[in-house]
Design an enzyme around this catalytic site. Structure first.
Site, mmCIF file in Angstrom:
data_model
loop_
_atom_site.group_PDB
_atom_site.id
_atom_site.type_symbol
_atom_site.label_atom_id
_atom_site.label_comp_id
_atom_site.label_asym_id
_atom_site.label_seq_id
_atom_site.Cartn_x
_atom_site.Cartn_y
_atom_site.Cartn_z
ATOM 1 N N SER A 263 0.788 -1.218 -0.118
ATOM 2 C CA SER A 263 -0.175 0.220 0.048
ATOM 3 C C SER A 263 0.897 1.246 0.015
ATOM 4 O O SER A 263 2.061 1.263 0.517
ATOM 5 C CB SER A 263 -0.941 0.079 1.199
ATOM 6 N N LYS A 264 0.227 2.181 -0.576
ATOM 7 C CA LYS A 264 1.120 3.696 -0.396
ATOM 8 C C LYS A 264 1.268 4.152 1.088
ATOM 9 O O LYS A 264 2.421 4.605 1.431
ATOM 10 C CB LYS A 264 0.089 4.814 -0.920
ATOM 11 N N ARG A 265 0.719 3.383 1.977
ATOM 12 C CA ARG A 265 1.003 3.803 3.293
ATOM 13 C C ARG A 265 2.036 2.823 3.894
ATOM 14 O O ARG A 265 2.427 3.187 5.151
ATOM 15 C CB ARG A 265 -0.430 3.424 4.074
ATOM 16 N N ASP A 266 2.375 1.779 3.234
ATOM 17 C CA ASP A 266 3.570 1.029 3.828
ATOM 18 C C ASP A 266 4.852 1.747 3.854
ATOM 19 O O ASP A 266 5.134 2.256 2.659
ATOM 20 C CB ASP A 266 3.507 -0.105 3.136
#
Length: 496
Positions: A263-266
């Site tokens: 994910s972009k959030r990782d």
């Protein structure tokens, strides 16, 4: 390199400027770029920035910066220009409006006046009856009177594409032959009721007008391919683009922890973190290439020109690829070791400047020290920033020098201080301050004189003069540090 394909290759990369650039996005850019370069084709870089609620100029600037850092150059796009500009969708709105009108006039699209409540009610009824819940085509063939009645109510229509009733079969460049029945692909929206064109219109329009021959993209977009094939066929009829349908290749997901899509959030997904961490761009590209492709079964490390020479899209593995930060770091270390020392030194300079150890305009002395020290750490790094930590002791002033407290506790207890005292006494007698004489003096005083094993003999000395138990080879470090500074640091430990 020339192409063996039917027409000159044009591949593209078209990110949206929302948030920070991420690994999955860059892997798509790399494969598209390598494909174009392998076949001697053109690489188009354009920006899909029609979502005004999410797109921003900062993200656009970061996209351009990252592409430059990675070395993925483009033949058409921002900064470069080209015959098919502009290359930002926000500057192409008149084009999309014209294409939508031409699709309406030719009968390939229609205006649909359904309200959101009506759509939801019919979708719920379809689900209850076990039918597909997509758009049911109710407004496909409205009469003039029906249209007038809806418009009299003040309804603003969307524009939907009229999907032909047929089976769509195409050969995916990565996955082979794929078939979709149009019964599972309902009429879809091209333009919102407020006149805003959607990705479903803007992306194919740009591809057609820019002559894109091969579309490489994520597998999450696979289900939209029949829609785009039908739209390209309509474009050919109304004279938009070159009259052909691109070939599609759908790249595997990049997976993160817990068997889920990265994910972009990782944290490991954020491309902006890799440069300050000390990654070489060519090493990061090398690793990203391995997320679905390999140059050979027994080889993980290669140059980007070697990748371009060998890259065939048909060899991309369709199965998900797992991101492994440790492997990425290991490959980075391999690329560091492949660098000639003068080039490595130049790559290190910005990191030493960022740490405040080298001036913005480096002095001759600073560069001499870095040149002499680089060989000592060349084989010891996996990240460029590690050189800063290992060589900091050579660049800091006496006032700024400090010893890691954990290393002090382990190495400079009473016994360690006695070792430092013996080392100080031995080194104070050394007149010819060179690696060989330093080593000879310390071995004689600490190993032969005190009867210590090398680890116990040299550990306290290392910590006293470098501030850490992890440093370049001790004797070479002492030579570079200089006699006066080395003795002063040992004396400070003895007196503390």
């Amino acid at each position: 390199m020339s192409s063996d394909l039917p027409r000159p290759v044009v591949a593209r990369f078209c990110p949206s400027p929302t948030g920070n650039p991420h690994v999955g996005m860059a892997r798509t850019a790399l494969f598209s770029w390598a494909f174009a370069r392998h076949h001697g084709g053109q690489f188009v870089f354009r920006i899909e920035d029609t979502d005004t609620s999410r797109d921003n100029e900062e993200s656009f600037a970061l996209l351009v910066e990252v592409m430059h850092w990675l070395g993925l150059d483009w033949d058409e796009g921002p900064e470069v220009g080209g015959p098919h500009g502009p290359y930002r969708q926000s500057e192409r709105m008149d084009i999309y409006a014209d294409v939508a009108e031409r699709l309406l006039d030719a009968g390939f699209a229609y205006k649909a006046y359904d309200s959101a409540e009506e759509l939801e009610e019919r979708r719920n009824a379809a689900r209850a009856a076990g039918r597909p819940s997509g758009y049911d085509g109710l407004h496909r063939d409205l009469s003039v009177e029906q249209i007038a009645a809806y418009e009299a109510q003040g309804r603003q229509p969307v524009i939907r594409f009229k999907m032909p009733e047929r089976v769509y079969t195409f050969t995916d460049l990565v996955r082979g032959e794929i078939t979709f029945d149009s019964a599972n692909v309902q009429d879809y929206v091209l333009v919102r009721a407020n006149g805003q064109p959607l990705y479903t219109l803007t992306n194919p329009t740009d591809d057609a007008m820019m002559g894109v021959t091969h579309v490489l993209r994520g597998e999450d977009l696979l289900s939209s391919t029949p829609r785009q094939i039908a739209l390209y066929e309509a474009f050919a009829e109304i004279g938009v683009g070159g009259g052909f349908t691109p070939e599609f290749g759908h790249l595997p997901f990049v997976m993160g922890e817990g068997n889920r899509k990265l994910s972009k959030r990782d944290p490991e997904s954020n491309l902006l973190d890799y440069k300050p961490k000390g990654f070489l761009p060519e090493a990061l590209l090398n690793y990203m290439a391995l997320l679905g492709w390999s140059i050979a079964e027994d080889r993980d490390v290669f140059s980007i020109p070697e990748m371009v020479e060998a890259f065939e899209i048909g060899r991309v593995n369709p199965n998900p690829a797992r991101f492994d930060i440790k492997k990425a770091e290991a490959i980075n270390g391999s690329h560091i070791r492949l660098l000639p020392e003068p080039e490595l030194r130049e790559r290190l300079v910005p990191y030493f400047q960022a740490a405040g150890l080298i001036d913005a305009e480096p002095s001759e002395e600073q560069m001499r020290t870095l040149a002499a020290a680089t060989p000592l750490v060349h084989e010891r790094m996996t990240l460029l920033t590690e050189a800063v930590d290992m060589l900091r002791f050579l660049f800091v002033s006496d006032a700024d020098f400090s010893i890691d407290e954990a290393d002090r506790a382990k190495n400079l207890d009473d016994a360690g201080v006695q070792v430092a005292r013996a080392a100080h006494e031995a080194l104070a007698e050394v007149a010819d301050w060179s690696t060989d004489t330093i080593e000879s003096a310390l071995r004689s005083a600490l190993i032969e004189g005190l009867g210590l094993k090398p680890r116990l003999a040299f550990g306290p000395v290392r910590v006293a003069v470098t501030g850490s138990r992890i440093s370049p080879p001790l004797f070479e470090s002492l030579e570079l540090l200089g006699r006066d500074v080395a003795l002063a640091r040992l004396h400070a430990v003895i007196g503390s």
